[in-house]
Design a protein around this motif. Sequence first.
Motif, PDB file in Angstrom:
ATOM      1  N   HIS A 247      34.656 -19.978 -49.706  1.00  0.00           N
ATOM      2  CA  HIS A 247      34.557 -21.316 -50.293  1.00  0.00           C
ATOM      3  C   HIS A 247      33.258 -22.009 -49.889  1.00  0.00           C
ATOM      4  O   HIS A 247      32.546 -22.578 -50.733  1.00  0.00           O
ATOM      5  CB  HIS A 247      35.759 -22.155 -49.861  1.00  0.00           C
ATOM      6  CG  HIS A 247      35.645 -23.614 -50.233  1.00  0.00           C
ATOM      7  ND1 HIS A 247      35.665 -24.057 -51.539  1.00  0.00           N
ATOM      8  CD2 HIS A 247      35.480 -24.719 -49.454  1.00  0.00           C
ATOM      9  CE1 HIS A 247      35.532 -25.375 -51.555  1.00  0.00           C
ATOM     10  NE2 HIS A 247      35.413 -25.801 -50.310  1.00  0.00           N
ATOM     11  N   MET A 248      32.931 -21.934 -48.613  1.00  0.00           N
ATOM     12  CA  MET A 248      31.699 -22.561 -48.140  1.00  0.00           C
ATOM     13  C   MET A 248      30.471 -21.897 -48.751  1.00  0.00           C
ATOM     14  O   MET A 248      29.526 -22.578 -49.156  1.00  0.00           O
ATOM     15  CB  MET A 248      31.634 -22.483 -46.609  1.00  0.00           C
ATOM     16  CG  MET A 248      32.635 -23.369 -45.888  1.00  0.00           C
ATOM     17  SD  MET A 248      32.349 -25.146 -46.164  1.00  0.00           S
ATOM     18  CE  MET A 248      30.738 -25.361 -45.381  1.00  0.00           C
ATOM     19  N   ASN A 249      30.489 -20.580 -48.828  1.00  0.00           N
ATOM     20  CA  ASN A 249      29.331 -19.860 -49.371  1.00  0.00           C
ATOM     21  C   ASN A 249      29.141 -20.116 -50.864  1.00  0.00           C
ATOM     22  O   ASN A 249      28.010 -20.223 -51.352  1.00  0.00           O
ATOM     23  CB  ASN A 249      29.486 -18.357 -49.118  1.00  0.00           C
ATOM     24  CG  ASN A 249      29.403 -17.997 -47.642  1.00  0.00           C
ATOM     25  OD1 ASN A 249      28.838 -18.734 -46.843  1.00  0.00           O
ATOM     26  ND2 ASN A 249      29.967 -16.867 -47.278  1.00  0.00           N
ATOM     27  N   HIS A 252      29.295 -24.763 -50.899  1.00  0.00           N
ATOM     28  CA  HIS A 252      28.677 -25.695 -49.936  1.00  0.00           C
ATOM     29  C   HIS A 252      27.618 -25.005 -49.085  1.00  0.00           C
ATOM     30  O   HIS A 252      27.489 -25.300 -47.892  1.00  0.00           O
ATOM     31  CB  HIS A 252      29.757 -26.299 -49.034  1.00  0.00           C
ATOM     32  CG  HIS A 252      30.872 -26.965 -49.770  1.00  0.00           C
ATOM     33  ND1 HIS A 252      30.728 -28.186 -50.410  1.00  0.00           N
ATOM     34  CD2 HIS A 252      32.161 -26.564 -49.993  1.00  0.00           C
ATOM     35  CE1 HIS A 252      31.876 -28.517 -50.980  1.00  0.00           C
ATOM     36  NE2 HIS A 252      32.768 -27.561 -50.755  1.00  0.00           N
ATOM     37  N   SER A 253      26.841 -24.124 -49.675  1.00  0.00           N
ATOM     38  CA  SER A 253      25.859 -23.368 -48.897  1.00  0.00           C
ATOM     39  C   SER A 253      24.780 -24.280 -48.296  1.00  0.00           C
ATOM     40  O   SER A 253      24.286 -24.026 -47.194  1.00  0.00           O
ATOM     41  CB  SER A 253      25.215 -22.278 -49.760  1.00  0.00           C
ATOM     42  OG  SER A 253      24.594 -22.841 -50.903  1.00  0.00           O
ATOM     43  N   THR A 256      25.938 -25.636 -45.036  1.00  0.00           N
ATOM     44  CA  THR A 256      25.853 -24.669 -43.944  1.00  0.00           C
ATOM     45  C   THR A 256      24.430 -24.616 -43.388  1.00  0.00           C
ATOM     46  O   THR A 256      24.228 -24.556 -42.172  1.00  0.00           O
ATOM     47  CB  THR A 256      26.283 -23.269 -44.413  1.00  0.00           C
ATOM     48  OG1 THR A 256      27.594 -23.340 -44.983  1.00  0.00           O
ATOM     49  CG2 THR A 256      26.314 -22.292 -43.238  1.00  0.00           C
ATOM     50  N   LYS A 325      39.249 -27.352 -41.251  1.00  0.00           N
ATOM     51  CA  LYS A 325      38.710 -28.256 -42.269  1.00  0.00           C
ATOM     52  C   LYS A 325      38.144 -29.514 -41.634  1.00  0.00           C
ATOM     53  O   LYS A 325      37.031 -29.958 -41.966  1.00  0.00           O
ATOM     54  CB  LYS A 325      39.797 -28.617 -43.282  1.00  0.00           C
ATOM     55  CG  LYS A 325      39.324 -29.566 -44.369  1.00  0.00           C
ATOM     56  CD  LYS A 325      40.429 -29.887 -45.365  1.00  0.00           C
ATOM     57  CE  LYS A 325      39.934 -30.848 -46.438  1.00  0.00           C
ATOM     58  NZ  LYS A 325      41.013 -31.188 -47.409  1.00  0.00           N
ATOM     59  N   ILE A 328      34.817 -28.701 -39.818  1.00  0.00           N
ATOM     60  CA  ILE A 328      33.690 -28.449 -40.720  1.00  0.00           C
ATOM     61  C   ILE A 328      33.245 -29.729 -41.418  1.00  0.00           C
ATOM     62  O   ILE A 328      32.039 -29.971 -41.586  1.00  0.00           O
ATOM     63  CB  ILE A 328      34.057 -27.360 -41.745  1.00  0.00           C
ATOM     64  CG1 ILE A 328      34.212 -26.006 -41.034  1.00  0.00           C
ATOM     65  CG2 ILE A 328      33.007 -27.264 -42.836  1.00  0.00           C
ATOM     66  CD1 ILE A 328      34.626 -24.867 -41.941  1.00  0.00           C
ATOM     67  N   THR A 332      29.596 -31.231 -41.023  1.00  0.00           N
ATOM     68  CA  THR A 332      28.810 -31.464 -42.237  1.00  0.00           C
ATOM     69  C   THR A 332      28.291 -32.894 -42.281  1.00  0.00           C
ATOM     70  O   THR A 332      27.116 -33.142 -42.598  1.00  0.00           O
ATOM     71  CB  THR A 332      29.661 -31.169 -43.484  1.00  0.00           C
ATOM     72  OG1 THR A 332      30.073 -29.795 -43.464  1.00  0.00           O
ATOM     73  CG2 THR A 332      28.881 -31.433 -44.752  1.00  0.00           C
TER      74      THR A 332
END
Length: 346
Positions: A247-249, A252-253, A256, A325, A328, A332
């Motif tokens: 999901h992050m990749n 929401h890259s 990261t 969650k 992160i 973020t």
Amino acid sequence: MAIFNFFYTVSVLALSCSWNAQALSNNRIRSTSTATARGSPLYHAPAPKHDVSGGRNAMDELTQDQKDRVNAFVIHQDGVPKIGFPADVRSLVQYNHGFAVMSTNSKLNPGFPGGSVVGFAVDEEGRPLFVFSGMSSHTTDILKDPKCSLTIADKNFKGAADGRVNLMGTSSRIKDEEEIEKIREIYLKKHPGAFWVNFGDFFFYRMEIEAIRFVGGFARAGSVSPEDYKNASPDPIMAFGAAIASHMNDDHSSATIAMVNHYIPSLAGDGYVQEAMINRVDAMGMDIMITRDPENNDRLPGQTQQFKVRLPFPGGAISERGGVKTAIVQMTQESASAQETTEEAK
């Protein structure tokens, strides 16, 4: 070239190696870590060491700023929390896709090892369970000599930087009907399409583990005692960590990238980090594959274009999905705020 050889040698060993924090010019690689959340001892016997002598004079060629950046990066990565070797191995075995390579002493070709890809599941003690055909070569090998090993790779294994473990021990057929029913249930939960478990010429086997060799990536290798392995629990976050990483990749890259720039020393600035892909999430943090700017060889001289970093969760160990969650989101937001402050200051 000397600078490249120096940093390449150490950086390619990926996170578990370190320069001496007080005298970088010593360039010694430590072979142990603490038996806390940062990891249990790497080796039960004296550890082999990598020869990095080719880079011993290279630090003299770096500027003071470069030395400071290299020092800060390595010290940070050497100190990040990890779940520990026993839990790492239990998790790798537990969450594998259920297939591995079994090596046996060949009956057909005496003196040679036989290798077979086999399906497996594990019981509550982490012992591998199998359903073997009576006609399979590995079955006849085990009936003659029960000594065997099982090599299991991380389910996302792509290369030498990824984890794998070799379990050594003996395998024997289970004949007790009550045990067979329990094992059948465990095996079918892992392999729901394994209709052959009910065939009359397929039999259940269990492996008793006597020795364990683990490689968690470059320079992160050693042994885990069977007792420590048995007493460890699979990391709870790794059960669903791949979904979080995906999901992050996918969505929401950029977040990261902002996180590694904010929390890991020496990476921020000049667009050095061009890509940051999460390839593992566990209770203590995330392993991230960095792709750097290939033209920027000044920030961390000689660093390979792709390298792994470890990004810990700020609040310590997490045991459930909601906690990941929350961590992160917090990281973020803090990273975005720091990025805005930096841009305003320019």
